[in-house]
Design a protein around this motif. Structure first.
Motif, PDB file in Angstrom:
ATOM      1  N   SER A  18      46.712  68.917  45.609  1.00 60.48           N
ATOM      2  CA  SER A  18      45.055  69.000  46.508  1.00 60.48           C
ATOM      3  C   SER A  18      44.158  70.204  46.666  1.00 60.48           C
ATOM      4  N   GLY A  19      45.626  70.616  48.199  1.00 56.26           N
ATOM      5  CA  GLY A  19      45.016  71.988  48.464  1.00 56.26           C
ATOM      6  C   GLY A  19      45.002  73.410  47.312  1.00 56.26           C
ATOM      7  N   LEU A  20      46.027  72.846  46.606  1.00 55.51           N
ATOM      8  CA  LEU A  20      45.973  73.716  45.225  1.00 55.51           C
ATOM      9  C   LEU A  20      44.736  73.556  44.446  1.00 55.51           C
ATOM     10  N   PHE A  21      44.414  72.294  43.940  1.00 57.35           N
ATOM     11  CA  PHE A  21      43.254  72.068  42.802  1.00 57.35           C
ATOM     12  C   PHE A  21      41.990  72.191  44.149  1.00 57.35           C
ATOM     13  N   LEU A  22      41.925  72.246  45.247  1.00 60.80           N
ATOM     14  CA  LEU A  22      40.816  72.292  46.041  1.00 60.80           C
ATOM     15  C   LEU A  22      40.143  74.401  46.039  1.00 60.80           C
ATOM     16  N   ASN A  23      41.445  74.842  46.001  1.00 61.55           N
ATOM     17  CA  ASN A  23      41.236  76.174  46.075  1.00 61.55           C
ATOM     18  C   ASN A  23      40.686  76.583  44.270  1.00 61.55           C
ATOM     19  N   LEU A  24      41.144  76.028  43.123  1.00 63.24           N
ATOM     20  CA  LEU A  24      41.275  76.732  41.992  1.00 63.24           C
ATOM     21  C   LEU A  24      39.900  76.315  41.580  1.00 63.24           C
ATOM     22  N   LEU A  25      39.669  75.124  42.257  1.00 63.47           N
ATOM     23  CA  LEU A  25      38.076  74.347  42.096  1.00 63.47           C
ATOM     24  C   LEU A  25      36.912  74.744  42.475  1.00 63.47           C
ATOM     25  N   SER A  26      36.773  76.040  43.637  1.00 60.25           N
ATOM     26  CA  SER A  26      36.734  75.598  44.273  1.00 60.25           C
ATOM     27  C   SER A  26      35.052  76.034  43.801  1.00 60.25           C
ATOM     28  N   LEU A  27      33.785  75.700  44.921  1.00 60.04           N
ATOM     29  CA  LEU A  27      32.127  75.881  44.207  1.00 60.04           C
ATOM     30  C   LEU A  27      31.798  77.728  44.149  1.00 60.04           C
ATOM     31  N   ASN A  28      32.890  78.188  45.347  1.00 58.19           N
ATOM     32  CA  ASN A  28      31.626  79.370  45.803  1.00 58.19           C
ATOM     33  C   ASN A  28      32.973  80.545  44.248  1.00 58.19           C
ATOM     34  N   ASP A  29      34.187  80.555  44.944  1.00 57.15           N
ATOM     35  CA  ASP A  29      34.651  81.155  44.411  1.00 57.15           C
ATOM     36  C   ASP A  29      36.477  80.843  43.495  1.00 57.15           C
ATOM     37  N   GLY A  30      36.506  79.869  43.477  1.00 48.71           N
ATOM     38  CA  GLY A  30      36.974  79.635  42.092  1.00 48.71           C
ATOM     39  C   GLY A  30      37.877  80.106  40.644  1.00 48.71           C
ATOM     40  N   ILE A  31      38.589  79.822  40.924  1.00 52.53           N
ATOM     41  CA  ILE A  31      39.033  80.246  39.763  1.00 52.53           C
ATOM     42  C   ILE A  31      38.178  79.424  38.091  1.00 52.53           C
ATOM     43  N   VAL A  32      38.594  78.284  38.364  1.00 52.50           N
ATOM     44  CA  VAL A  32      37.759  77.579  37.235  1.00 52.50           C
ATOM     45  C   VAL A  32      35.486  77.314  36.929  1.00 52.50           C
ATOM     46  N   ASN A  33      35.364  77.566  37.957  1.00 49.69           N
ATOM     47  CA  ASN A  33      34.098  77.888  38.589  1.00 49.69           C
ATOM     48  C   ASN A  33      34.030  79.590  38.158  1.00 49.69           C
ATOM     49  N   THR A  34      34.740  80.365  38.212  1.00 55.58           N
ATOM     50  CA  THR A  34      33.934  81.705  37.847  1.00 55.58           C
ATOM     51  C   THR A  34      33.819  81.203  36.642  1.00 55.58           C
ATOM     52  N   LEU A  35      34.638  81.336  36.159  1.00 53.65           N
ATOM     53  CA  LEU A  35      35.028  81.358  34.432  1.00 53.65           C
ATOM     54  C   LEU A  35      33.956  80.204  33.910  1.00 53.65           C
ATOM     55  N   ILE A  36      33.745  79.327  34.235  1.00 54.64           N
ATOM     56  CA  ILE A  36      32.241  78.509  33.789  1.00 54.64           C
ATOM     57  C   ILE A  36      31.204  80.030  33.822  1.00 54.64           C
ATOM     58  N   GLU A  37      31.093  80.117  34.785  1.00 62.09           N
ATOM     59  CA  GLU A  37      29.967  80.768  35.085  1.00 62.09           C
ATOM     60  C   GLU A  37      29.870  81.926  34.391  1.00 62.09           C
ATOM     61  N   ARG A  38      31.069  82.663  33.603  1.00 61.18           N
ATOM     62  CA  ARG A  38      30.653  83.586  32.793  1.00 61.18           C
ATOM     63  C   ARG A  38      30.489  82.956  31.280  1.00 61.18           C
ATOM     64  N   LEU A  39      30.872  82.195  31.813  1.00 60.48           N
ATOM     65  CA  LEU A  39      30.869  81.948  30.081  1.00 60.48           C
ATOM     66  C   LEU A  39      28.993  81.131  29.779  1.00 60.48           C
ATOM     67  N   GLY A  40      28.016  80.779  30.799  1.00 62.65           N
ATOM     68  CA  GLY A  40      27.252  80.877  30.687  1.00 62.65           C
ATOM     69  C   GLY A  40      26.433  79.446  31.040  1.00 62.65           C
ATOM     70  N   GLY A  41      28.264  78.630  31.965  1.00 63.76           N
ATOM     71  CA  GLY A  41      27.163  77.423  32.605  1.00 63.76           C
ATOM     72  C   GLY A  41      27.152  77.621  33.937  1.00 63.76           C
ATOM     73  N   GLU A  42      26.795  76.188  34.368  1.00 61.47           N
ATOM     74  CA  GLU A  42      26.519  76.106  35.939  1.00 61.47           C
ATOM     75  C   GLU A  42      28.173  75.936  35.938  1.00 61.47           C
ATOM     76  N   ARG A  43      27.780  76.103  37.674  1.00 58.11           N
ATOM     77  CA  ARG A  43      28.992  76.298  39.090  1.00 58.11           C
ATOM     78  C   ARG A  43      29.155  74.557  38.533  1.00 58.11           C
ATOM     79  N   ILE A  44      30.068  73.347  39.262  1.00 56.73           N
ATOM     80  CA  ILE A  44      29.672  72.014  39.680  1.00 56.73           C
ATOM     81  C   ILE A  44      31.274  72.227  41.050  1.00 56.73           C
ATOM     82  N   ALA A  45      30.242  71.044  41.372  1.00 58.52           N
ATOM     83  CA  ALA A  45      31.236  70.842  42.623  1.00 58.52           C
ATOM     84  C   ALA A  45      32.111  69.789  42.470  1.00 58.52           C
ATOM     85  N   PHE A  46      33.402  70.048  41.701  1.00 59.27           N
ATOM     86  CA  PHE A  46      34.771  68.818  41.867  1.00 59.27           C
ATOM     87  C   PHE A  46      34.591  68.302  42.271  1.00 59.27           C
TER      88      PHE A  46
END
Length: 334
Positions: free
Chosen positions: A159-187
């Motif tokens: 849970s802690g691992l994915f909480l960091n990976l999918l964090s809305l502000n500084d998560g790797i996944v949301n950062t990648l989504i934003e750079r690809l032109g998408g909007e950040r997701i509050a997973f």
């Protein structure tokens, strides 16, 4: 006439003697069977002695606690105990079925369980078949180790691992989504994606471990069947469809029936460490509801009634699933 009577009497006497002898032989055979049974036990006494710790474990930790189910029919008080708490009959079960919150919880449980069943049940089968097709043993072992390891990590850490990976502000996944032109997701806060998150994280954790059973079943298939299929011109795909899958079909049926028994469990531990009040409406299941009501509100009788309902439904699902598999697929546990 006299000859006929004599023959008749002779036959009657013969039948009587035969029945008497048969009964006598049956009576004689009963004692030796019992004697043989005790003789077998005496001969293998050490093996039967090894059963004792397991039986004690079952009696003390599995069957003895069942006595506590009686509080589902009481207004239980921890100060009065089971013996002095008043009996209320089916009061808590009636409360259960007219409770709107519980109906919502039951609906969430069924939806999440079906979601996981449809997506995650076939996944280990597919992975096991694909791993079986890998011919380089070193590469195969590396992949097996990588996909097995998450099973040994607790849900708190995951849970802690994915909480960091999918964090809305500084998560790797949301950062990648934003750079690809998408909007950040509050997973973890978005009700529309939270159930998918539960399925994805459980798949990441458990698919590798589930493949062990199917790989073991695949190793039991006669290699000569594959050789014969190659001679007949069958390619890898046809070998998988016509040899591998039928060869592990009994195991698939067994695991499916056992999975039905856990339909109302829905991953309580996982949800308990991952959900929050924002997503209660789509993620609160029977297990988490019992935890909150039983421990949080100290309503032990009602939470026990909910747990008993879950157990009865699980029992019915296992019996029904076994009967349906036996009728339509010709395979069953018993």
């Amino acid at each position: 006439m006299r000859g006929s009577v004599a023959v008749s009497n002779t036959n009657t006497n013969t039948n009587t003697n035969t029945n008497t002898n048969t009964n006598t032989d049956t009576d004689k055979n009963k004692k030796p069977r019992k004697a043989r049974t005790w003789k077998t036990i005496a001969k293998d006494w050490d093996l039967y002695f090894m059963l004792v710790p397991g039986l004690i474990f079952l009696l003390l930790l599995k069957y003895s606690p069942m006595y506590g189910l009686v509080i589902a029919f009481q207004d239980f008080s921890i100060f009065k105990g089971i013996g002095d708490s008043p009996w209320v009959g089916m009061k808590h079960f009636e409360k259960l079925f007219i409770n709107d919150q519980f109906l919502s919880v039951l609906s969430n449980t069924i939806i999440i369980s079906l979601y996981k069943l449809v997506v995650l049940f076939p996944a280990p089968i597919i992975v096991a078949i694909l791993l079986n097709e890998i011919r380089k043993m070193a590469f195969k072992r590396i992949i097996q180790s990588v996909i097995y390891l998450p099973h040994f990590i607790s849900w708190v850490i995951i849970s802690g691992l994915f909480l960091n990976l999918l964090s809305l502000n500084d998560g790797i996944v949301n950062t990648l989504i934003e750079r690809l032109g998408g909007e950040r997701i509050a997973f973890f806060m978005d009700q529309s994606v939270f159930r998918s998150l539960l399925v994805a994280t459980e798949g990441w954790k458990e698919i590798g471990w589930g493949t062990i059973i199917y790989l073991a079943a695949i190793t039991g298939i006669d290699p000569e069947l594959y050789e014969a299929a190659k001679i007949d011109g069958a390619n890898r795909l046809r070998q998988m469809l016509h040899i591998t899958l039928p060869g592990i079909f009994s195991t698939i049926v067994l695991m499916f029936i056992l999975r039905l028994g856990n339909m109302l469990e829905a991953g309580t531990e996982q949800i308990l460490v991952m959900y929050n009040p924002v997503v209660y409406d789509v993620s609160d299941v029977i297990g988490t509801y019992v935890y909150r009501v039983g421990i949080g509100a100290s309503d032990y009788s009602f939470s026990t009634a909910v747990g008993m309902f879950e157990s009865v439904v699980a029992f019915v699902l296992v019996i029904s699933g076994n009967a349906l598999c036996k009728k339509f697929l010709g395979r069953s546990i018993w």
